[in-house]
Design a protein around this motif. Structure first.
Motif, short mmCIF file in Angstrom:
data_model
loop_
_atom_site.label_atom_id
_atom_site.label_comp_id
_atom_site.label_asym_id
_atom_site.label_seq_id
_atom_site.Cartn_x
_atom_site.Cartn_y
_atom_site.Cartn_z
N GLY A 39 68.59 -5.62 -67.85
CA GLY A 39 69.56 -6.61 -67.39
C GLY A 39 69.34 -7.97 -68.04
N ASN A 40 70.36 -8.82 -67.94
CA ASN A 40 70.30 -10.17 -68.50
C ASN A 40 70.92 -11.14 -67.50
OD1 ASN A 40 70.41 -12.30 -70.79
ND2 ASN A 40 72.53 -12.18 -70.08
N GLU A 41 70.26 -12.23 -67.27
CA GLU A 41 70.77 -13.27 -66.37
C GLU A 41 71.42 -12.66 -65.13
OE1 GLU A 41 72.94 -16.39 -68.47
OE2 GLU A 41 71.12 -16.94 -69.55
N HIS A 73 83.74 -12.35 -71.58
CA HIS A 73 82.87 -13.53 -71.56
C HIS A 73 83.17 -14.49 -72.69
CE1 HIS A 73 80.16 -12.81 -68.31
NE2 HIS A 73 79.98 -11.58 -68.70
N TRP A 74 83.44 -13.91 -73.86
CA TRP A 74 83.43 -14.73 -75.06
C TRP A 74 84.76 -14.70 -75.79
CZ3 TRP A 74 79.78 -17.64 -73.83
CH2 TRP A 74 78.61 -17.16 -73.26
N GLY A 75 85.68 -15.53 -75.32
CA GLY A 75 86.92 -15.77 -76.05
C GLY A 75 88.04 -14.78 -75.78
N HIS A 135 64.60 -13.42 -82.79
CA HIS A 135 66.01 -13.85 -82.81
C HIS A 135 66.85 -13.01 -81.87
CE1 HIS A 135 65.69 -16.73 -86.13
NE2 HIS A 135 64.58 -16.05 -86.35
N PHE A 136 68.08 -13.47 -81.70
CA PHE A 136 68.99 -12.88 -80.71
C PHE A 136 70.38 -12.80 -81.33
CE2 PHE A 136 71.54 -14.45 -76.76
CZ PHE A 136 71.97 -13.17 -76.47
N SER A 137 71.01 -11.64 -81.19
CA SER A 137 72.38 -11.48 -81.71
C SER A 137 73.24 -10.82 -80.65
CB SER A 137 72.35 -10.62 -82.98
OG SER A 137 71.76 -9.37 -82.72
N GLU A 138 74.28 -11.50 -80.26
CA GLU A 138 75.16 -11.00 -79.20
C GLU A 138 76.54 -10.71 -79.78
OE1 GLU A 138 75.30 -13.63 -75.83
OE2 GLU A 138 76.50 -12.23 -74.63
N HIS A 139 77.27 -9.86 -79.09
CA HIS A 139 78.69 -9.68 -79.45
C HIS A 139 79.41 -10.92 -78.93
CE1 HIS A 139 78.84 -5.27 -80.61
NE2 HIS A 139 77.57 -5.54 -80.35
N LEU A 140 79.35 -11.94 -79.70
CA LEU A 140 79.86 -13.25 -79.28
C LEU A 140 80.38 -13.96 -80.54
CD1 LEU A 140 77.71 -15.88 -77.25
CD2 LEU A 140 79.77 -16.39 -78.52
N GLY A 141 81.63 -14.36 -80.51
CA GLY A 141 82.18 -15.09 -81.64
C GLY A 141 81.98 -14.33 -82.94
N ASP A 197 63.52 -15.35 -74.10
CA ASP A 197 64.44 -14.65 -75.00
C ASP A 197 65.80 -15.33 -75.19
OD1 ASP A 197 65.47 -13.85 -72.57
OD2 ASP A 197 64.91 -11.74 -72.78
N GLU A 198 65.94 -16.54 -74.70
CA GLU A 198 67.08 -17.39 -75.10
C GLU A 198 66.62 -18.84 -75.08
OE1 GLU A 198 71.00 -16.66 -73.46
OE2 GLU A 198 70.58 -14.49 -73.32
N TRP A 199 66.68 -19.48 -76.22
CA TRP A 199 66.36 -20.91 -76.29
C TRP A 199 67.12 -21.49 -77.49
CZ3 TRP A 199 64.05 -23.17 -80.61
CH2 TRP A 199 63.40 -22.31 -81.51
N GLY A 258 73.33 -8.38 -75.97
CA GLY A 258 73.58 -9.64 -75.26
C GLY A 258 72.32 -10.01 -74.54
N GLY A 259 72.33 -11.15 -73.86
CA GLY A 259 73.38 -11.99 -73.40
C GLY A 259 74.28 -11.38 -72.31
N CYS A 260 75.19 -12.23 -71.89
CA CYS A 260 76.13 -11.81 -70.84
C CYS A 260 76.87 -10.54 -71.24
CB CYS A 260 77.11 -12.94 -70.55
SG CYS A 260 76.34 -14.40 -69.81
N PHE A 261 77.08 -10.36 -72.52
CA PHE A 261 77.79 -9.17 -72.99
C PHE A 261 77.04 -7.89 -72.58
CE2 PHE A 261 78.81 -5.98 -76.25
CZ PHE A 261 80.19 -5.98 -76.20
N THR A 311 69.47 -25.20 -79.09
CA THR A 311 70.41 -26.26 -78.72
C THR A 311 71.77 -25.67 -78.37
OG1 THR A 311 70.94 -26.53 -81.06
CG2 THR A 311 69.34 -28.06 -80.11
N TRP A 312 72.46 -26.38 -77.49
CA TRP A 312 73.82 -25.97 -77.09
C TRP A 312 74.68 -27.23 -77.08
CZ3 TRP A 312 74.50 -21.25 -73.49
CH2 TRP A 312 75.86 -20.92 -73.36
N TYR A 313 75.57 -27.34 -78.06
CA TYR A 313 76.45 -28.51 -78.19
C TYR A 313 77.91 -28.11 -77.96
CZ TYR A 313 72.40 -29.96 -81.09
OH TYR A 313 71.14 -30.24 -81.57
O1 AHR Z 1 73.68 -17.27 -75.67
C1 AHR Z 1 74.87 -17.45 -74.98
C2 AHR Z 1 74.77 -17.04 -73.53
O2 AHR Z 1 73.89 -17.88 -72.85
C3 AHR Z 1 74.23 -15.66 -73.24
O3 AHR Z 1 75.20 -14.67 -73.34
C4 AHR Z 1 73.73 -15.77 -71.84
O4 AHR Z 1 72.67 -14.90 -71.58
C5 AHR Z 1 73.38 -17.24 -71.70
O5 AHR Z 1 73.94 -17.81 -70.58
#
Ligand code: AHR
Length: 500
Positions: A171-173, A95-97, A22-28, A302-304, A69-72, A306-308
């Motif tokens: 690094g990420n993305e 990045h996030w809000g 699993h993956f947990s980002e400082h996001l939302g 390490d990121e997969w 993260g993620g982008c964070f 659905t994205w709605y």
């Molecule tokens: O998971 C959301 C974002 O999707 C991540 O921060 C980034 O790595 C990807 O673009």
């Protein structure tokens, strides 16, 4: 009828538990609210971590957690998140809000969380806006046992002993939010940064992961490998793993659509786009094969997930979405694919753990629901640390649009640590059930036990109705000799444990 042939005597590879990572980002509301509420919260917690969420994740046997993260990650400066909370720096999460990040959840808190969960740790370092020194000192802070400035800082922050870091992402993305680099430039940055990700703990070397491609960007994989694999005779390999990011967006051209309101065409389109994961793994692995002839380097998805579109009325930067039976299918299909490719895929991390994208858990204040995706992971846990078995299922093409036909069934089969054969099957049809005849070569079946996640394709769990979709016991099957005849209902993910 569709035959499923299984050879229990032919094992094909080891299924790392981390395939269900699993993956947990400082996001939302993933970290804050979802996992961490702080010691003074009225929501029951242990050292700030939500008790209900931790309990549910332990039941699911979460094997590994990626953070921050993620982008964070490429904007995160770890020193801002250690030491007394009152003095920690506040920053804007651009990045996030654009919300204020108060850094109250930092390295020590992540370590505490993973300790409570009993899972492995995957830390993602900052290459985009961080220095080599910063990355190097973070590793020293976390893992160095002796006397050093960073180890002393950790001790002063209340943790005498070093922690074990299992995986480290350099690094990420970095082709995008992590610095907009070219493959060759990043490949060289990777070589440099990873040099200083020191292995202080000889017994548990850190598994170093280079930033891989976005979906089908095969040039990225080739370019990064060309730079990162170039080495002199006396040099060791620089890379243990290479990542891959691929999200299931139901439509082309970036259009996402609602999580709960979709038609049958979109159902099949979503599943068809999910199945693309297999081609991605095959093609990226083929490129890796050129450079890594001994198959030592793992593909790390390490990121997969659905994205709605976000749920109406929620912050667009928080990526909060509902989760239906469609997501259960996406999870089952992907997990079957990862199992089948366990020779190359060493870890996969669904995005993201709580309240973000395809979560296993949603929270609202003190309330929590387990999503259909949670129930699929909970069933698939029997594959963790198991041996993949040779298997093949007959299928037919189904769908409503010729361009987006999908096989009606997918499967993977393993020999579990408990000595049982674990069969997981997904039925992609929105409307039809099928008869499946599982044949275990030369192996009589003594007893079977089944569980299923199924429902009307839009069915989902809410805070008022948290158990609309849940794991149910499945009995619609008969055994005779070495065969199991199964009636798998439409839109379902099924797990059968067979005693042999
Ligand atoms: O998971 C959301 C974002 O999707 C991540 O921060 C980034 O790595 C990807 O673009």
């Amino acid at each position: 009828m569709f035959n499923l042939y299984i050879n229990p005597k032919n094992t094909k590879g080891h299924i790392n538990p981390e395939l269900q990572g699993h993956f947990s980002e400082h996001l939302g509301r993933c970290i804050y609210e979802g996992l961490y509420v702080g010691e003074n919260s009225e929501i029951p917690n242990v050292n700030g971590m939500r008790k209900d969420v931790v309990e549910a994740l332990k039941e699911m046997q979460i094997p590994v957690l990626r953070w921050p993260g993620g982008c964070f990650a490429d904007e995160y400066h770890w020193r801002d998140g250690v030491g007394p909370k009152e003095t920690r720096k506040k920053m804007i999460n651009t990045h996030w809000g654009g919300v204020v990040e108060d850094n109250s959840f930092g390295t020590n808190e992540f370590m505490e969380l993973t300790e409570q969960l009993g899972c492995k740790r995957y830390i993602n370092g900052n290459v985009g806006s961080g220095t080599v020194q910063e990355m190097s000192e973070w590793v020293e802070y976390m893992t160095f046992k002796g006397v050093s400035p960073m180890a002393d800082m950790r001790k002063a922050n209340g943790h005498e002993e070093p922690w074990q870091v299992d995986y480290f992402g350099v690094g990420n993305e970095n082709w995008g939010c992590g610095g907009n680099m070219t493959p060759d430039f990043y490949g060289n940055m990777y070589r440099r940064y990873q040099t200083y990700v020191r292995n202080y703990d000889g017994a548990h070397p850190i598994y170093k992961i280079a930033c891989g491609a976005n979906a089908d960007d095969y040039d990225w994989t080739d370019g990064v490998c060309a730079a990162a694999f170039r080495k002199a005779e006396w040099q060791h390999g620089f890379m243990d793993g290479l990542s891959l990011h691929y999200y299931t967006l139901p439509f082309d051209w970036g259009k996402k659509g609602s999580a709960t309101d979709f038609d049958e065409k979109t159902w099949y389109q979503t599943l068809s786009k999910t199945l693309f994961m297999e081609e991605l793994i095959n093609r990226h692995a083929a490129i890796l094969d050129k450079y890594d002839k001994d198959h030592k380097v793992g593909l790390i998805v390490d990121e997969w997930g659905t994205w709605y579109d976000v749920e109406p009325g929620t912050n667009p930067g928080f990526l909060y979405q509902q989760n239906t039976v469609r997501d259960a299918l996406v999870a089952g299909i992907n997990l079957n694919i990862f199992n089948k490719h366990c020779d190359r895929v060493r870890m996969a991390n669904i995005a993201q753990l709580v309240n973000v994208l395809q979560s296993v858990i949603l929270t609202e204040g003190p309330k929590m629901v387990k999503t259909p995706t949670y129930h699929v992971f909970n069933m698939y846990k029997h594959h963790q640390d198991a041996e993949l078995l040779d298997s093949f299922i007959e299928t037919e093409k189904i769908g409503v649009d010729e361009k987006r036909m999908v096989p009606n069934l997918t499967e993977s089969v393993s020999l579990g640590k408990d000595g049982k054969v674990h069969i997981t099957i997904t039925n992609l049809s929105a409307t039809n059930g099928y008869e499946v005849r599982a044949v275990l070569a030369d192996t009589p079946v003594k007893a079977v036990c089944g569980e299923i996640v199924t429902g009307e394709i839009h069915a989902h769990n809410t805070f008022d109705a948290p158990e609309t979709v849940k794991t149910e016991s499945f009995t619609d099957m008969k055994t005779s000799g070495n065969e199991i005849c199964i009636n798998i209902p439409a839109a379902s993910v099924l797990h059968i444990a067979a005693e042999i």
